[in-house]
Scaffold this motif. Structure first.
Motif, PDB file in Angstrom:
ATOM      1  N   ILE A 191      40.580   7.570  71.081  1.00 44.17           N
ATOM      2  CA  ILE A 191      41.600   6.601  70.657  1.00 44.17           C
ATOM      3  C   ILE A 191      42.769   6.512  71.646  1.00 44.17           C
ATOM      4  CG2 ILE A 191      41.053   6.576  68.193  1.00 44.17           C
ATOM      5  CD1 ILE A 191      43.224   8.770  67.819  1.00 44.17           C
ATOM      6  N   GLY A 192      42.468   6.796  72.931  1.00 43.48           N
ATOM      7  CA  GLY A 192      43.513   6.690  73.950  1.00 43.48           C
ATOM      8  C   GLY A 192      44.117   5.291  73.997  1.00 43.48           C
ATOM      9  N   HIS A 193      43.306   4.282  73.629  1.00 43.34           N
ATOM     10  CA  HIS A 193      43.794   2.890  73.707  1.00 43.34           C
ATOM     11  C   HIS A 193      44.899   2.609  72.685  1.00 43.34           C
ATOM     12  CE1 HIS A 193      40.996   2.617  70.373  1.00 43.34           C
ATOM     13  NE2 HIS A 193      41.446   1.414  70.099  1.00 43.34           N
ATOM     14  N   LEU A 194      45.116   3.515  71.738  1.00 43.30           N
ATOM     15  CA  LEU A 194      46.208   3.303  70.773  1.00 43.30           C
ATOM     16  C   LEU A 194      47.583   3.355  71.461  1.00 43.30           C
ATOM     17  CD1 LEU A 194      43.972   3.673  68.624  1.00 43.30           C
ATOM     18  CD2 LEU A 194      45.629   4.956  67.263  1.00 43.30           C
ATOM     19  N   ARG A 195      47.612   3.839  72.702  1.00 43.01           N
ATOM     20  CA  ARG A 195      48.885   3.827  73.460  1.00 43.01           C
ATOM     21  C   ARG A 195      49.316   2.391  73.753  1.00 43.01           C
ATOM     22  NH1 ARG A 195      46.394   8.661  75.799  1.00 43.01           N
ATOM     23  NH2 ARG A 195      47.676  10.419  75.143  1.00 43.01           N
ATOM     24  N   ARG A 199      52.617  19.773  62.339  1.00 42.35           N
ATOM     25  CA  ARG A 199      52.328  20.206  63.703  1.00 42.35           C
ATOM     26  C   ARG A 199      51.258  19.291  64.301  1.00 42.35           C
ATOM     27  NH1 ARG A 199      50.619  25.772  63.289  1.00 42.35           N
ATOM     28  NH2 ARG A 199      52.775  26.329  62.827  1.00 42.35           N
ATOM     29  N   ALA A 200      51.638  18.571  65.364  1.00 42.84           N
ATOM     30  CA  ALA A 200      50.692  17.660  66.018  1.00 42.84           C
ATOM     31  C   ALA A 200      50.991  17.629  67.505  1.00 42.84           C
ATOM     32  CB  ALA A 200      50.828  16.255  65.436  1.00 42.84           C
ATOM     33  N   ARG A 201      49.949  17.331  68.285  1.00 39.47           N
ATOM     34  CA  ARG A 201      50.188  17.160  69.725  1.00 39.47           C
ATOM     35  C   ARG A 201      49.239  16.097  70.265  1.00 39.47           C
ATOM     36  NH1 ARG A 201      46.772  19.420  73.399  1.00 39.47           N
ATOM     37  NH2 ARG A 201      45.068  20.542  72.413  1.00 39.47           N
ATOM     38  N   GLU A 202      49.701  15.498  71.379  1.00 34.71           N
ATOM     39  CA  GLU A 202      48.873  14.460  72.015  1.00 34.71           C
ATOM     40  C   GLU A 202      47.794  15.091  72.863  1.00 34.71           C
ATOM     41  OE1 GLU A 202      50.302  10.820  74.179  1.00 34.71           O
ATOM     42  OE2 GLU A 202      52.185  11.349  73.196  1.00 34.71           O
ATOM     43  N   MET A 203      46.598  14.500  72.864  1.00 34.33           N
ATOM     44  CA  MET A 203      45.545  14.905  73.793  1.00 34.33           C
ATOM     45  C   MET A 203      45.328  13.699  74.721  1.00 34.33           C
ATOM     46  SD  MET A 203      42.839  16.701  71.160  1.00 34.33           S
ATOM     47  CE  MET A 203      42.177  15.152  70.579  1.00 34.33           C
ATOM     48  N   ALA A 204      44.471  13.878  75.737  1.00 37.67           N
ATOM     49  CA  ALA A 204      44.269  12.771  76.680  1.00 37.67           C
ATOM     50  C   ALA A 204      43.770  11.529  75.945  1.00 37.67           C
ATOM     51  CB  ALA A 204      43.271  13.192  77.755  1.00 37.67           C
ATOM     52  N   ASP A 205      42.841  11.710  74.992  1.00 40.00           N
ATOM     53  CA  ASP A 205      42.287  10.526  74.334  1.00 40.00           C
ATOM     54  C   ASP A 205      42.453  10.589  72.819  1.00 40.00           C
ATOM     55  OD1 ASP A 205      40.419  12.434  73.638  1.00 40.00           O
ATOM     56  OD2 ASP A 205      38.718  11.051  73.835  1.00 40.00           O
ATOM     57  N   GLY A 206      43.525  11.256  72.365  1.00 37.61           N
ATOM     58  CA  GLY A 206      43.716  11.298  70.913  1.00 37.61           C
ATOM     59  C   GLY A 206      44.866  12.201  70.505  1.00 37.61           C
ATOM     60  N   ILE A 207      44.773  12.700  69.265  1.00 35.97           N
ATOM     61  CA  ILE A 207      45.816  13.632  68.794  1.00 35.97           C
ATOM     62  C   ILE A 207      45.161  14.782  68.025  1.00 35.97           C
ATOM     63  CG2 ILE A 207      47.715  11.976  68.617  1.00 35.97           C
ATOM     64  CD1 ILE A 207      47.271  11.854  65.623  1.00 35.97           C
ATOM     65  N   GLU A 208      45.875  15.906  68.048  1.00 33.60           N
ATOM     66  CA  GLU A 208      45.436  17.063  67.267  1.00 33.60           C
ATOM     67  C   GLU A 208      46.473  17.295  66.178  1.00 33.60           C
ATOM     68  OE1 GLU A 208      43.620  21.384  68.167  1.00 33.60           O
ATOM     69  OE2 GLU A 208      45.381  20.855  69.359  1.00 33.60           O
ATOM     70  N   ARG A 261      40.963  17.106  65.307  1.00 33.75           N
ATOM     71  CA  ARG A 261      41.233  16.511  66.628  1.00 33.75           C
ATOM     72  C   ARG A 261      40.610  15.120  66.621  1.00 33.75           C
ATOM     73  NH1 ARG A 261      39.816  21.276  66.941  1.00 33.75           N
ATOM     74  NH2 ARG A 261      37.640  20.690  67.315  1.00 33.75           N
ATOM     75  N   LEU A 262      41.455  14.110  66.557  1.00 35.61           N
ATOM     76  CA  LEU A 262      40.981  12.712  66.494  1.00 35.61           C
ATOM     77  C   LEU A 262      40.834  12.206  67.928  1.00 35.61           C
ATOM     78  CD1 LEU A 262      43.316  11.499  63.581  1.00 35.61           C
ATOM     79  CD2 LEU A 262      41.063  12.588  63.453  1.00 35.61           C
ATOM     80  N   GLU A 266      50.720  -1.736  68.853  1.00 33.75           N
ATOM     81  CA  GLU A 266      52.053  -2.293  68.616  1.00 33.75           C
ATOM     82  C   GLU A 266      53.129  -1.439  69.283  1.00 33.75           C
ATOM     83  OE1 GLU A 266      49.540  -2.514  66.770  1.00 33.75           O
ATOM     84  OE2 GLU A 266      49.684  -4.027  65.201  1.00 33.75           O
ATOM     85  N   THR A 267      52.897  -0.119  69.275  1.00 32.24           N
ATOM     86  CA  THR A 267      53.726   0.817  70.020  1.00 32.24           C
ATOM     87  C   THR A 267      52.743   1.843  70.595  1.00 32.24           C
ATOM     88  OG1 THR A 267      55.641   2.286  69.841  1.00 32.24           O
ATOM     89  CG2 THR A 267      54.091   2.352  68.021  1.00 32.24           C
ATOM     90  N   ASN A 268      53.246   2.825  71.341  1.00 31.67           N
ATOM     91  CA  ASN A 268      52.360   3.910  71.757  1.00 31.67           C
ATOM     92  C   ASN A 268      52.128   4.771  70.514  1.00 31.67           C
ATOM     93  OD1 ASN A 268      51.289   6.355  72.546  1.00 31.67           O
ATOM     94  ND2 ASN A 268      52.445   6.429  74.471  1.00 31.67           N
ATOM     95  N   ARG A 269      51.029   4.464  69.803  1.00 38.28           N
ATOM     96  CA  ARG A 269      50.821   5.092  68.486  1.00 38.28           C
ATOM     97  C   ARG A 269      50.554   6.590  68.577  1.00 38.28           C
ATOM     98  NH1 ARG A 269      47.405   0.468  65.231  1.00 38.28           N
ATOM     99  NH2 ARG A 269      49.258  -0.685  64.614  1.00 38.28           N
ATOM    100  N   LEU A 270      49.972   7.060  69.660  1.00 43.58           N
ATOM    101  CA  LEU A 270      49.702   8.501  69.743  1.00 43.58           C
ATOM    102  C   LEU A 270      51.024   9.245  69.818  1.00 43.58           C
ATOM    103  CD1 LEU A 270      46.587   8.716  72.095  1.00 43.58           C
ATOM    104  CD2 LEU A 270      46.731   8.319  69.632  1.00 43.58           C
ATOM    105  N   LYS A 271      51.910   8.742  70.669  1.00 44.88           N
ATOM    106  CA  LYS A 271      53.228   9.367  70.811  1.00 44.88           C
ATOM    107  C   LYS A 271      54.012   9.258  69.497  1.00 44.88           C
ATOM    108  CE  LYS A 271      57.159   9.246  73.903  1.00 44.88           C
ATOM    109  NZ  LYS A 271      58.062   8.234  74.404  1.00 44.88           N
ATOM    110  N   ALA A 272      53.959   8.074  68.891  1.00 46.63           N
ATOM    111  CA  ALA A 272      54.724   7.848  67.658  1.00 46.63           C
ATOM    112  C   ALA A 272      54.225   8.754  66.535  1.00 46.63           C
ATOM    113  CB  ALA A 272      54.617   6.375  67.248  1.00 46.63           C
TER     114      ALA A 272
END
Ligand SMILES: O=C(O)C1=C[C@@H](OP(=O)(O)O)[C@@H](O)[C@H](O)C1
Ligand SMILES: C=C(OP(=O)(O)O)C(=O)O
Length: 458
Positions: free
Chosen positions: A362-366, A386-395, A358-359, A369-375
């Motif tokens: 890093i919410g600011h990565l949204r 298998r990955a999912r977005e968290m409020a301030d990162g990704i799992e 769980r990284l 250059e793009t919304n990196r968490l979503k990308a």
């Protein structure tokens, strides 16, 4: 015209590569700005030549700075404008470069007229408001040409520049603090900059700005706990005797020659390749000490199962070599707020880990250059991970290797999403990548460098 898909090369055996990476984007663009704010010419060696640094050089020229380029494009000479006054009335093209859109406004504050800032359509989504609020607190007027707080805009410089206190929320990007620190060094009185907000990402990049200002003779007093920086640029260039109409000694003055370190964040995909494909990858000229966040890579790669060795060549330069066994360890819960720009490379390695990660921080990565968490989540799931977005990162969770499958991966005009896709392609045969050319933002030779590295595993 649509660019052909790029077939990501797959590693067929352990790698055995040495990869020389070009200069750091962050250091290149800081040295360019600081050189332009000085009084005497500065020669910069090892400069990165890529879209982001070319945009910076273009911006400096637009503002009346002379940039001499010789046969070797990585060596330039920067000559500041007469009297330290930049030429207003023009347009600065920022592309998608955070360092251009957040640092060049400092020069516009010192110009003799208004400067317009514009950029790629995708740049209109990147946060700018806290920096511009800081400039307003220092007397500027900002005229928005589309949405408030976003590009494009015009900066009308203040009639009179002075010091004082500035308070902003820099949670969305460290570059707001860095941009104000750079500007503060040229104001005729001390300035204290305060951050008030939930998070402060990328502290190493702020320390890099402080370090470079100090190199340029500027006094900076830092209280990281209180999130405040006092900058005093008076007396910084006292030993420079060219009178130019500015009060004596005000403003940064870099040494006559500065040398840019290799870009350690751009080393990350290559070093990570040793973990994904197994084998070893060495990066020559790894700096002994550095302010780049990529300096954290050796410890991160060790935690993920890499073996890290520093060796010296016959010139006394250090080479960092990372060796991977093919087994990748997960990071568990891990705060990456210090080094957001290497998250895509870390995430690519973790797709092949044998446990969850769980990284965080890093919410600011949204707002990169793009919304990196979503990308990142979209592209990991696209290839069967298998990955999912968290409020301030990704799992990122492990999947059996046979669940991973080829796909056409999107890159979102983001250089680091392109190198991320290439990393997945090392171990997922058949991956194709849209717009690999987007790597030109910071590493125009990426496709050839990558192919050469992968070929060592044949
Ligand atoms: O100052 C700099 O050179 C940078 C700061 C960081 O920005 P953020 O704090 O917005 O992540 C980093 O991600 C970017 O690539 C470069
Ligand atoms: C966030 C990045 O760039 P920028 O300098 O455009 O913010 C990056 O290079 O990862």
């Amino acid at each position: 015209m649509t660019e052909a898909l790029w077939k990501a090369p797959t590693a067929v055996g352990p790698l055995d590569a040495r990869v020389r990476v070009p200069g750091s984007k962050s250091l290149s663009n800081r040295y360019l700005i600081l050189a332009a704010m000085g009084r005497r010419p500065v020669r910069i060696g090892g400069l990165l030549r890529s879209r982001d640094t070319d945009l910076m050089i273009g911006a400096l020229r637009e503002l009346g700075v002379t940039c001499h380029e010789g046969e070797d494009p990585t060596r330039v000479m920067i000559i500041p404008p007469a009297g330290g006054v930049f030429r207003g009335g023009g347009t600065v093209t920022c592309g998608l470069a955070g360092t251009v859109m957040r640092f060049v406004p400092a020069l516009a504050m010192l110009a003799d007229g208004p400067t317009r800032f514009d950029g790629d359509l995708q740049a209109y989504a990147r946060p700018m408001a806290p920096l511009l609020s800081g400039l307003e607190q220092l007397g500027a007027r900002v005229e928005y040409l589309s949405r408030e707080g976003r590009l494009p805009f015009i900066i009308h410089p203040p009639q009179r520049l002075g010091g004082g206190e500035v308070t902003i929320d820099s949670s969305a990007s460290s570059q707001f603090i860095s941009g104000l620190l750079l500007l503060a060094s040229r104001l005729g009185a001390p300035v204290t900059i305060h951050h008030q907000g939930e998070n402060l990402p990328s502290l190493p990049h702020i320390r890099m700005t402080v370090h470079d200002l100090t190199l340029a003779g500027v006094r900076v007093e830092v209280d990281e706990e209180a999130h405040s920086w006092m900058v005093d640029g008076t007396g910084a260039s006292e030993d420079v005797d060219e009178p130019d109409g500015r009060p004596d000694g005000v403003g940064p003055q870099l040494p006559d020659t500065v040398q840019v370190e290799p870009d350690l964040s751009n080393a990350a995909p290559f070093l990570g390749a040793a973990l994904i494909a197994s084998g070893r990858v060495g990066i020559p000229d790894w700096p002994e000490s550095t302010t780049q966040p990529g300096g954290l890579l050796p410890s991160y790669l060790t935690r993920m199962g890499g073996e890290v060795a520093f060796t010296r060549d016959d010139r006394g330069h250090t080479c960092l070599t990372v060796t991977g066994s093919g087994k990748v360890c997960p990071l568990g819960g891990f705060d990456l707020s210090q080094a957001g720009e290497i998250v895509p490379s870390i995430a690519a390695i973790l797709v092949f880990a044998d446990g969850p990660s769980r990284l965080r921080g890093i919410g600011h990565l949204r707002g990169h250059e793009t919304n990196r968490l979503k990308a990142l989540v979209t592209e990991i799931n696209r290839v069967g991970g298998r990955a999912r977005e968290m409020a301030d990162g990704i799992e990122i969770e492990p999947v059996p290797p046979d669940r991973l499958h080829p796909a056409v991966m999107k890159t979102y005009a983001d250089h680091r999403m392109a190198t991320f896709a290439a990393m997945l392609g090392l171990a997922i045969p058949g991956v194709q990548v849209e717009d690999i050319g987007t790597t030109a933002k910071t590493l125009p030779d990426f496709p050839d460098m990558w192919a050469d590295m992968v070929a060592t595993g044949d």
